[in-house]
Scaffold this active site. Structure first.
Site, short mmCIF file in Angstrom:
data_model
loop_
_atom_site.label_atom_id
_atom_site.label_comp_id
_atom_site.label_asym_id
_atom_site.label_seq_id
_atom_site.Cartn_x
_atom_site.Cartn_y
_atom_site.Cartn_z
CG ASP A 53 -11.75 -13.53 34.12
OD1 ASP A 53 -12.06 -14.37 33.38
OD2 ASP A 53 -12.61 -12.79 34.50
CD GLU A 132 7.59 -2.32 2.75
OE1 GLU A 132 8.57 -2.59 2.19
OE2 GLU A 132 6.42 -1.69 2.33
CD GLU A 134 2.01 2.92 4.22
OE1 GLU A 134 2.87 3.00 3.31
OE2 GLU A 134 0.68 2.87 4.08
CD GLU A 189 4.27 5.71 2.41
OE1 GLU A 189 3.82 6.30 1.60
OE2 GLU A 189 5.03 4.80 2.20
CD GLU A 196 6.69 2.08 4.31
OE1 GLU A 196 7.75 1.53 4.00
OE2 GLU A 196 5.74 2.31 3.52
CG HIS A 245 2.77 -3.00 1.26
ND1 HIS A 245 3.40 -2.13 0.26
CD2 HIS A 245 1.50 -2.31 1.26
CE1 HIS A 245 2.65 -1.18 -0.25
NE2 HIS A 245 1.50 -1.71 0.37
NE ARG A 316 6.61 0.64 -6.68
CZ ARG A 316 7.12 0.52 -5.46
NH1 ARG A 316 6.27 0.35 -4.44
NH2 ARG A 316 8.52 0.25 -5.19
CD GLU A 333 5.74 -4.64 -1.38
OE1 GLU A 333 5.61 -3.50 -0.98
OE2 GLU A 333 6.19 -4.65 -2.73
NE ARG A 335 1.71 -2.71 -3.53
CZ ARG A 335 0.75 -2.10 -4.04
NH1 ARG A 335 -0.19 -2.93 -4.59
NH2 ARG A 335 0.51 -0.82 -3.91
#
Length: 444
Positions: A53, A132, A134, A189, A196, A245, A316, A333, A335
């Site tokens: 349903d 990745e 976490e 982490e 992670e 990420h 970063r 990547e 992020r």
């Protein structure tokens, strides 16, 4: 080509002494739903005759159009390494179909498949994604409810005795490996209680299936250790939040379409256009990659999460980083996504954004190699660096204003998603929070 036939599945079920099969799919918010059937019903399921349903599932359909069919993807067959006292349980991830035999437009898995088809039509044979995710591990109280007590005081890459989550994390990894995952790294982490686990990249559909499976395994094994695992993006103030990420690249056959050895950075024009598309649509897809009120508590300066729309091969702080490996491993990547996102929708909108950049040969803005967090607002404006949305409300407005991302989702999913998120925002906006009482009760 499917690696399993219906006969294979029947044989495997018998060989492994499977008693129950969970037919899994996800609702619009990425929550796993499943219909559990006994082994005797497996032939019916493999003939795509299992109905459910749809009106009872978040974001699916109204009562008057509720009948839907589950069509198992045979390649997703896996036996859970934990059993019940009644025997082993296996699962098949399903696509959702309408009674007339057409795919259901609002099925998140179908939405990703639709964008993958667009990539194929542009000559790309694979969209590879390495996620990745976490998560935090909290202790549970005597009632089995999660507390805010962390089970360790560890930090980045710490190990026992500081990292008391190590045994739990090891069990999670062993369980995932039994289920066919190739685990690349598993570590503590930055924040206490935060972990992670990275698994090998896969084609996007498989990667999204794996993320959904991963969350289920993490929560199940944590519970066996007397812990509660949460993928909430920012469960605690003052420490890092949890991201997911997403490393991504496009392939043409065995060739990585993102790599060009003659370029100073090793990036092809295709990669640069794709990256430009990601940056151009980042504000538009944020509501999908960061779908909770709480997601925007993570996207603030000072905790390693991106807040600004920029890219760099060196630092970063921006939204997109270019990891150092080249050749077949050339990738970008992204992020900002967090693990509360529906992985099918998140990968669909990021791919759509990148493909739009390639189609329109979008110009890639200059890399920002200095720390954006220490720049003033004027410096950011001068450099043309936009901010990601600061709230879920702003993200919803950005989504509505981005026709490309709206098209990726399709009308059905878009309408239901926005409706659900506007209700969520309104509930949050009208609630009186502890912070307000702390600030105002005695002063006024």
């Amino acid at each position: 080509m499917s690696k399993y036939t219906k006969e294979d599945i029947m044989r495997l079920a018998q060989e492994e002494d499977v008693r129950y099969i969970r037919l899994q799919f996800t609702d619009l918010m990425g929550v796993i739903k499943n219909v559990e059937i006994p082994l005797s019903q497996l032939p019916k399921a493999l003939d795509n005759k299992m109905m459910f349903d749809g009106s009872s599932i978040e974001g699916f359909v109204r009562i008057e159009e509720s009948d839907m069919y589950l069509v198992p993807d045979l390649d997703t067959w896996v036996v859970f390494p934990w059993g019940t006292e009644h025997g082993k349980v296996a699962r098949l991830i399903c696509d959702v179909y309408m009674p007339d035999g057409t795919p259901f437009e609002g099925d998140p898995r179908y939405i990703l498949k639709r964008v993958l088809k667009e990539a194929q039509e542009m000559g790309f044979t694979a969209f590879n994604v390495g996620p990745e995710p976490e998560f935090f591990l909290f202790k549970i109280d005597e009632k089995g409810e999660p507390t805010l007590d962390l089970n360790d005081q560890g930090g980045y890459f710490d190990f026992a005795p500081l990292d008391l989550g190590e045994n739990c994390r090891r069990d999670i990894v062993l369980t995932l490996e039994k289920m066919g995952f190739e685990i690349e790294a598993s570590h503590h982490e930055v924040a206490p209680g935060q972990h992670e686990i990275d698994f090998k990249y896969a084609d996007a559909l498989q990667a999204a299936d794996q993320i959904v499976t991963f969350k289920l395994v993490v929560k199940t094994i944590a519970r066996q250790h007397g812990l509660h695992a949460t993928f909430m993006p920012k469960p605690l103030f003052g420490v890092n939040g949890s991201g997911m990420h997403a490393h991504q690249s496009l392939f043409r056959g065995s060739e990585n379409a993102f790599y060009d050895e003659s370029d100073p950075l090793g990036l092809s024009q295709t990669a640069k256009h794709y990256l430009a598309g990601i940056l151009h649509h980042a504000r538009g897809f944020a509501a999908i990659t960061n779908p909770l009120v709480n997601s925007y508590k993570r996207l603030v300066p000072g905790y390693e999460a991106p807040c600004y729309v920029a890219w760099s091969a060196k630092n970063r702080s921006p939204l997109v980083r270019i990891p150092a490996s080249r050749g077949l491993s050339t990738r970008i990547e992204v992020r900002n996504p967090d693990p509360a996102a529906n992985p099918y929708l998140a990968l669909a909108v990021m791919l759509k954004a990148g493909l739009n950049g390639i189609k329109n040969k979008m110009e890639l803005p200059a890399a920002v190699d200095r720390n954006i967090y220490v720049m003033t607002e004027e410096e950011r404006e001068a450099a043309g660096i936009e901010s990601l949305p600061a709230t879920l409300k702003e993200a919803i407005e950005c989504l509505k204003a981005d026709p490309v991302i709206c098209e990726a989702l399709g009308e059905h999913a878009l309408i239901h998603f926005i409706e659900a998120k506007e209700i969520e925002w309104d509930m949050f906006r009208t609630r009186v929070h502890d912070w307000e009482r702390e600030q105002y009760m005695t002063t006024y």
